[in-house]
Every structure is written in structure tokens, then in C-alpha cells.
Design an enzyme around this catalytic site. Sequence first.
Site, mmCIF file in Angstrom:
data_model
loop_
_atom_site.group_PDB
_atom_site.id
_atom_site.type_symbol
_atom_site.label_atom_id
_atom_site.label_comp_id
_atom_site.label_asym_id
_atom_site.label_seq_id
_atom_site.Cartn_x
_atom_site.Cartn_y
_atom_site.Cartn_z
ATOM 1 N N GLY A 35 1.006 -1.158 0.011
ATOM 2 C CA GLY A 35 -0.066 0.025 -0.065
ATOM 3 C C GLY A 35 0.867 1.411 0.247
ATOM 4 O O GLY A 35 1.965 1.412 -0.435
ATOM 5 N N HIS A 38 2.750 4.649 -4.842
ATOM 6 C CA HIS A 38 3.206 5.810 -5.589
ATOM 7 C C HIS A 38 3.371 5.620 -7.297
ATOM 8 O O HIS A 38 3.073 4.270 -7.484
ATOM 9 C CB HIS A 38 4.456 6.339 -4.851
ATOM 10 N N GLY A 40 5.766 4.395 -8.708
ATOM 11 C CA GLY A 40 6.539 3.296 -8.874
ATOM 12 C C GLY A 40 5.596 2.027 -8.906
ATOM 13 O O GLY A 40 5.635 1.005 -9.873
ATOM 14 N N HIS A 41 4.343 1.956 -8.044
ATOM 15 C CA HIS A 41 3.407 0.934 -7.904
ATOM 16 C C HIS A 41 2.813 1.115 -9.313
ATOM 17 O O HIS A 41 2.320 0.349 -9.805
ATOM 18 C CB HIS A 41 2.660 0.894 -6.798
ATOM 19 N N GLY A 154 9.261 -4.350 -8.467
ATOM 20 C CA GLY A 154 10.110 -3.171 -8.794
ATOM 21 C C GLY A 154 11.517 -3.564 -8.678
ATOM 22 O O GLY A 154 11.953 -4.298 -7.602
ATOM 23 N N LEU A 191 11.900 5.979 -5.906
ATOM 24 C CA LEU A 191 10.470 6.346 -5.044
ATOM 25 C C LEU A 191 10.276 5.247 -3.950
ATOM 26 O O LEU A 191 10.644 4.111 -4.393
ATOM 27 C CB LEU A 191 9.285 6.270 -6.039
#
Length: 302
Positions: A35, A38, A40-41, A154, A191
Site C-alpha cells: 500500500g 506511488h 513506482g507501484h 520493482g 520512489l
Amino acid sequence: VHAVISTVTTAAELRALLDAERSAGRTVGFVPTMGYLHEGHASLIAAAAAADDVVVSSIFVNPLQFAPTEDLAAYPRDLEGDRRVAEAAGCDLVFAPADDEMYPGGRDAVLTTVAVPALAGVMEGASRPTHFAGVCTVVAKLFHLVGPCRAWFGEKDYQQLAILRRMALDLSFPVEVVGAPTVREPDGLALSSRNVYLTAEEREVAPVLQRALRTGAAAIADGETDADAVRATMAAVIDAAPLGELDYVEVADPDTLQTLTVAGPAARLFGAVRFGRARLIDNIAASPPAGAAAGADGGSAA
Ligand code: PAF
């Protein structure tokens, strides 16, 4: 028309929905998260949406991967904001289980864990000895609940990615583990949900980690092959900056994650720096000068 994103909280609902999608011939992309989403997600969700028909993202702050001294209680949470980011990026379904849905009886009732010790003792694992078993155990559970899928992680957490790739291979999960590039702020800072812990002053200095890694990569690109020299170069950049406290810098094999003495044709540079409450990590690829033959007696250019 894109349906309004739905959220399920139980394993049974998640399984039933995704089994139905696969029975209808649709493929599933999966983006596991803790959760506080940002960009990146969002980039992982967008990549998943481009590759598969249905995208599910899990939002679960996994207690098993936090040591008692770490920031579990303080870890930032914002489920409503997360649903908006996820939907805008192309997510179809959010799985947001409560702790007791994932760990009935609590974390201490978990008697089975999954671990990849050969890859989990170094770097992040050196200062966080139970962390990766906690990650592997929850991701193994999530893979079982989601079922056959392509799962995105990531590269910012490169060691995690390498470990999970290995876990999926060794334990024959019907999951293709895929890595996606780190998303950065304009000044180079990777991030991370933990960036919210940085004070304004720390935030200003924090890109030093990325700069140190780039300095190391530049040395390798200039012909430096002595990994100790590269480590020293990177550490010096961090030591010269105010506020940051160096945890480690490393030159390692990108697959085995083991420390290299010679920065050969493929090396990955890693670093971890503590800024006050925040512990930041980052990594980049490095390659020798174009045309340098593997095993050649280079290294004199530095
Ligand atoms: O990278 C993360 O956010 C977590 O480690 C993961 C993979 C979601 C497991 O809890």
C-alpha cells in the site's frame, strides 16, 4: 467502459473471482504491494495491465517481514488513496485482507515459512535476518490465493525480486515473476513509501545514494575492475554528504547476489543509507567499457 474498481477482503472471494476470469479465458496480472502506492507501484500496475487481461493488486502490510524493532505500526497506510492510484493505473481488483485473514491466530501462529537462505543472508538480509523469509512466506501465500499469473515487482527492491524469482522457480509456482525498472524523482531519488519519513533537510540530501551508485558505475565504465575500489569510491560519496549514515555499498553478481572481487561484465551496485527514521536502499546495473573483453587484464584505467 472501465468498471469501478472492486475491493475484496477475503481469500475465498479473491480465488472465486480470479478462477472465473481464467475460466473465461482471461489472463491475470498481479502486483503485490504494502500500500501507500506511488508512481513506482502505478508503473507496475500499468505494465501488468499492458501484459494481461485482468490486474489484481494486493494491499497488505505484512507483519511477518518486520522485525519487532522495525516500523510496522508506523508504516504509512491510505487505502482510499491507494484505490484511486490503482484504478487510475489500470487495476481491476484490489485484495486488501485484514491481518487475521492472512494469519488466522496471529503471526506467532504461523509454523511454516518459506526461505531462500543462499540469497537472503547478504545486503538487506545482513541487517534484517528474518525479513526475506517474511517476504517469501507472504508472497507464497499470495501466489497460492491469486493462482496462475504474471507477477510484477520493482527493481528498487532488487534482492527481493531475485529471491522471489528463485522461490517461484524452485517451488514450481505457476507464476512468471517479472521485474520492472525503478521509478525516480527528477533528482534521482528512488520512489519509496518510506520517503515520507524524510525531513525536508534529509530529503534534499537523499539523492546522494543514487549519486554514489552512479559514481561506482562510472568507475566501472571507465575500466575499474577492482570491486573494493568501486565500493570505496561509492562509500566516499556518501561519507562526504551530511546527515546520511552508510549501512552498506556492494558490488554483487546480479543473479547470485554474492559479493564480487572483480567487477566483471555483469555487476549490480547496491547501497543502503540511513537518514534519521528512514532507511533508504537503491541499486543500479554497471557494465565495463564497451569492447572490454571478459577476463581481460583491464583495471589500469582508474
Ligand atoms: O515489496 C513489497 O511491498 C513487499 O515486500 C511485498 C512484495 C508486497 C511483500 O509483502
